[in-house]
Design a protein around this motif. Structure first.
Motif, PDB file in Angstrom:
ATOM      1  N   THR A  39      -0.068   8.466  -3.388  1.00 40.15           N
ATOM      2  CA  THR A  39       1.397   8.433  -3.192  1.00 40.15           C
ATOM      3  C   THR A  39       1.913   7.008  -2.974  1.00 40.15           C
ATOM      4  O   THR A  39       3.119   6.785  -2.969  1.00 40.15           O
ATOM      5  N   PRO A  42       5.934   2.639  -5.741  1.00 40.11           N
ATOM      6  CA  PRO A  42       7.024   3.274  -6.492  1.00 40.11           C
ATOM      7  C   PRO A  42       6.526   4.188  -7.612  1.00 40.11           C
ATOM      8  O   PRO A  42       7.241   5.064  -8.059  1.00 40.11           O
ATOM      9  N   THR A  94       3.858   4.364   6.433  1.00 36.78           N
ATOM     10  CA  THR A  94       2.874   5.327   6.949  1.00 36.78           C
ATOM     11  C   THR A  94       1.634   5.415   6.055  1.00 36.78           C
ATOM     12  O   THR A  94       0.517   5.473   6.555  1.00 36.78           O
ATOM     13  N   THR A  95       1.840   5.399   4.748  1.00 38.22           N
ATOM     14  CA  THR A  95       0.686   5.472   3.846  1.00 38.22           C
ATOM     15  C   THR A  95      -0.146   4.197   3.974  1.00 38.22           C
ATOM     16  O   THR A  95      -1.386   4.241   4.032  1.00 38.22           O
ATOM     17  N   THR A  96       0.553   3.075   4.033  1.00 33.74           N
ATOM     18  CA  THR A  96      -0.127   1.789   4.200  1.00 33.74           C
ATOM     19  C   THR A  96      -1.024   1.806   5.432  1.00 33.74           C
ATOM     20  O   THR A  96      -2.180   1.387   5.383  1.00 33.74           O
ATOM     21  N   GLY A 403       6.813  -7.912  -0.760  1.00 35.73           N
ATOM     22  CA  GLY A 403       6.130  -6.633  -0.981  1.00 35.73           C
ATOM     23  C   GLY A 403       5.140  -6.769  -2.126  1.00 35.73           C
ATOM     24  O   GLY A 403       4.646  -7.872  -2.396  1.00 35.73           O
ATOM     25  N   ASP A 476       4.734  -7.146  -9.433  1.00 31.16           N
ATOM     26  CA  ASP A 476       5.945  -6.392  -9.754  1.00 31.16           C
ATOM     27  C   ASP A 476       5.513  -5.228 -10.641  1.00 31.16           C
ATOM     28  O   ASP A 476       5.178  -5.417 -11.806  1.00 31.16           O
TER      29      ASP A 476
HETATM   30  P1  ADP Z   1       4.361   3.526   2.755  1.00 31.24           P
HETATM   31  O1  ADP Z   1       4.292   4.922   3.237  1.00 31.24           O
HETATM   32  O2  ADP Z   1       3.201   2.719   3.245  1.00 31.24           O
HETATM   33  O3  ADP Z   1       5.664   2.876   2.992  1.00 31.24           O
HETATM   34  P2  ADP Z   1       5.140   3.586  -0.028  1.00 31.24           P
HETATM   35  O4  ADP Z   1       4.744   4.644  -0.980  1.00 31.24           O
HETATM   36  O5  ADP Z   1       6.541   3.570   0.434  1.00 31.24           O
HETATM   37  O6  ADP Z   1       4.128   3.629   1.183  1.00 31.24           O
HETATM   38  O7  ADP Z   1       4.805   2.193  -0.706  1.00 31.24           O
HETATM   39  C1  ADP Z   1       5.141   0.997  -0.087  1.00 31.24           C
HETATM   40  C2  ADP Z   1       4.539  -0.178  -0.829  1.00 31.24           C
HETATM   41  O8  ADP Z   1       5.035  -0.227  -2.167  1.00 31.24           O
HETATM   42  C3  ADP Z   1       4.913  -1.485  -0.172  1.00 31.24           C
HETATM   43  O9  ADP Z   1       3.753  -2.265  -0.060  1.00 31.24           O
HETATM   44  C4  ADP Z   1       5.894  -2.109  -1.163  1.00 31.24           C
HETATM   45  O10 ADP Z   1       5.863  -3.504  -1.133  1.00 31.24           O
HETATM   46  C5  ADP Z   1       5.405  -1.564  -2.462  1.00 31.24           C
HETATM   47  N1  ADP Z   1       6.423  -1.578  -3.526  1.00 31.24           N
HETATM   48  C6  ADP Z   1       7.632  -0.962  -3.530  1.00 31.24           C
HETATM   49  N2  ADP Z   1       8.312  -1.206  -4.696  1.00 31.24           N
HETATM   50  C7  ADP Z   1       7.505  -2.005  -5.444  1.00 31.24           C
HETATM   51  C8  ADP Z   1       7.608  -2.608  -6.742  1.00 31.24           C
HETATM   52  N3  ADP Z   1       8.690  -2.432  -7.521  1.00 31.24           N
HETATM   53  N4  ADP Z   1       6.590  -3.365  -7.180  1.00 31.24           N
HETATM   54  C9  ADP Z   1       5.495  -3.519  -6.407  1.00 31.24           C
HETATM   55  N5  ADP Z   1       5.322  -2.981  -5.201  1.00 31.24           N
HETATM   56  C10 ADP Z   1       6.310  -2.234  -4.697  1.00 31.24           C
END
Ligand code: ADP
Ligand code: MG
Length: 537
Positions: A39, A42, A94-96, A403, A476
């Motif tokens: 999960t 993005p 949270t996933t992190t 990020g 990205d």
């Molecule tokens: P969490 O539950 O840990 O917040 P997410 O599924 O929300 O997990 O993912 C968060 C991660 O995705 C962050 O490390 C964020 O920097 C990264 N992220 C979000 N959008 C992008 C993108 N367009 N490109 C690369 N990384 C991204």
């Protein structure tokens, strides 16, 4: 007690000791982390969670997946509570947190196999954590302006919700956080001050933030006005009726004479209550419970508009917005308990009349969530909650980090240099910790169809050759290439990253400290009540 006596005392437990205990605990953490791994980011996939009663939710949210999972292993439960605590404190990451904790543990196994004592590993991890937090702070930047605030919230929402409503949710969250920015209150302020109202009609794009509290009801007496430009309000945390009379009623009402007497006495008491409210000079009365039938017309005559049967959360929010105190007994309301409001009106939302009340003391809002099915609305609600939680906390901690795995790759590079400055065995633990942090860019790449190893190598090199802002180069995902995260607008809040790395490390350390797991055996004597009663029949 001698050793053998210990063994006797523990005869009713299963026991796993030392290395086997660690392996067992780490396996549980890694297995559970595997459930949310896909999960992340993005492009992360959704999970469908089906409850015992057949209800289902579809979500991309790590903590939702974990909190719904049924797990019995104590380490797995620790992992879930670490992720819940991240959710409570930061509303994101949270996933992190879960991936970091599992990876740190996984790498510890290698160290133990090499002969490092857990105490040394723990020391090394502590040093690595302290260094990492300081380094995150050092590379973080103040949020320059609104545009970047929006980019941060959009990064939070990426993958959580379809992109067509992303801007709407981000803007609403930022607007609400702005209004609450100079209010006092604990961590949960934003949850208490912004009501989420789900409405079945309309599409999710019609969701909106409304200033004031929206109630899905109308005034008690249609004779009273549906609109007001403000006035004085009292809130009764109970009913507007005389309980004592109700009790007397069952005893006294035996013939029509006493019924009339009872009725008269009741009317007198109600009149007293209304007179008291009139003396307070209020024009709006909010009642949590019911209102005695006889009271309605006298309240209307006294120019008081009434709303009854409100949810507790609603009256608490109204109290904050208007400054009115919640009072149980209407006769005990004093002038200082009366609050004030700025506006009240009724309007149709989804063809049902709703009332909006705006306070004149504190901020209070309602986010009206529309969507055709409860599942869709649930997902919008969870996404909005995250966005609002992050927006609210950003007002207090306005620093951001790159990020797209950039900060984790940077930390890993930094820690490897830091490790080499340590002469003790802790050096190995710090290196293992550095490698564990790379799980974030690895999984982000994996979930987007890129090669995880190549991604981390190319990011490391790009950061290394990137000059002073090298540490801001990340992946990205949409473009599928390395980019400066500031320019790409892929930004994480510092408080989220800091809390995630701290929580994950501390929980991993807690697991490493365990070298003995005692499982109580199921008591064979536990009676099975259900079967027993069936047997009796
Ligand atoms: P969490 O539950 O840990 O917040 P997410 O599924 O929300 O997990 O993912 C968060 C991660 O995705 C962050 O490390 C964020 O920097 C990264 N992220 C979000 N959008 C992008 C993108 N367009 N490109 C690369 N990384 C991204
Ligand atoms: Mg997130």
């Amino acid at each position: 007690m001698t050793e053998s006596e210990h063994d006797i005392a523990l005869e009713d437990t299963d026991r796993i000791k030392g290395h086997a205990a660690l392996v067992n605990n780490v396996k549980a953490a890694v297995a559970l982390a595997g459930a949310v791994r896909s999960t992340l980011g993005p492009k992360g996939l959704d999970k469908m969670l089906v409850g015992e009663d057949g209800t289902s939710i579809v979500t991309n949210d790590g903590v939702t997946v974990l909190e719904t999972a049924k797990v019995e292993h104590p380490t797995a439960q620790l992992l879930i509570s670490t992720s819940s605590s991240q959710d409570r404190a930061a509303r994101d990451g949270t996933t992190t947190t879960v991936l970091l904790m599992a990876e740190i543990l996984q790498n510890s196994l290698e160290l133990v196999r090499m002969g490092l004592h857990p105490t040394v590993i723990i020391n090394g991890y502590r040093m690595a954590l302290e260094e990492s937090v300081a380094e995150l702070l050092r590379i973080s930047k103040e949020i320059p302006d609104k545009k970047y605030e929006k980019a941060i919230i959009s990064t939070t929402l990426a993958g959580k919700i379809e992109s067509s409503v992303l801007t709407l949710l981000a803007n609403s969250a930022i607007e609400a956080a702005e209004i609450l920015s100079d209010e006092d209150g604990g961590e949960d302020l934003e949850r208490l001050r912004v009501k989420r109202l789900q409405v079945s009609n309309g599409g999710i794009k019609d969701s909106e933030l409304i200033h004031g509290l929206v109630l899905s009801k109308t005034r008690l007496d249609p004779q009273t006005s549906s609109f007001s430009n403000g006035g004085r309000v009292a809130i009764i945390d109970g009913g507007f009726e005389n309980k004592k009379i109700d009790m007397d009623a069952s005893i006294e009402v035996t013939n029509t004479g006493s019924l009339r007497e009872f009725h008269d006495r009741s009317l007198i008491k109600i009149r007293k209550l209304v007179e008291h409210l009139t003396s307070l000079n209020i024009d709006l009365l909010i009642v949590r419970d019911g209102v005695a039938e006889d009271a309605t017309s006298s309240l209307t005559k006294a120019g008081i508009t009434v709303y009854r049967r409100l949810e507790r959360q609603d009256i608490e929010l109204l109290s904050k917005m208007t400054g009115a105190n919640l009072i149980r007994n209407p006769l005990k309301i004093k002038d200082s308990d009366v609050g004030s409001y700025a506006k009240r009106n009724e309007k149709l939302i989804s063809n049902i009349k709703h009332t909006t009340i705006e306070g004149s003391h504190g901020g209070g809002m309602t986010f009206v969530i529309r969507g055709s099915s409860p599942e869709v609305r649930g997902e919008v609600k969870r996404a909005f909650d995250d966005a609002l939680g992050v927006a609210h906390r950003l007002k207090r901690h306005p620093q951001m980090l790159p990020g797209g795995g950039a900060s984790h790759v940077h930390l890993a590079r930094h820690l490897r240099i830091f490790a080499s400055s340590q002469s003790g065995r802790e050096q190995l633990a710090i290196e293992a910790y550095a490698a564990a942090l790379e799980i974030i860019p690895r999984v982000l790449a994996e979930n987007s169809g890129f090669d995880p190893i190549d991604t981390v190598l190319s990011l490391s090199a790009a950061q290394n050759n990137g000059g002073s802002d090298g540490s801001w180069i990340g992946l990205d995902i949409k473009l599928g290439q390395n980019a400066n995260m500031m320019e790409a607008g892929i930004l994480d809040p510092l408080f989220v990253a800091k809390h995630a790395i701290t929580g994950a490390t501390e929980s991993a350390i807690n697991v490493l400290r365990i070298d003995d797991v005692l499982w109580a055996k199921q008591d064979a004597q536990t009676p099975d009540w259900q079967n027993e009663s069936e047997n009796e029949d």
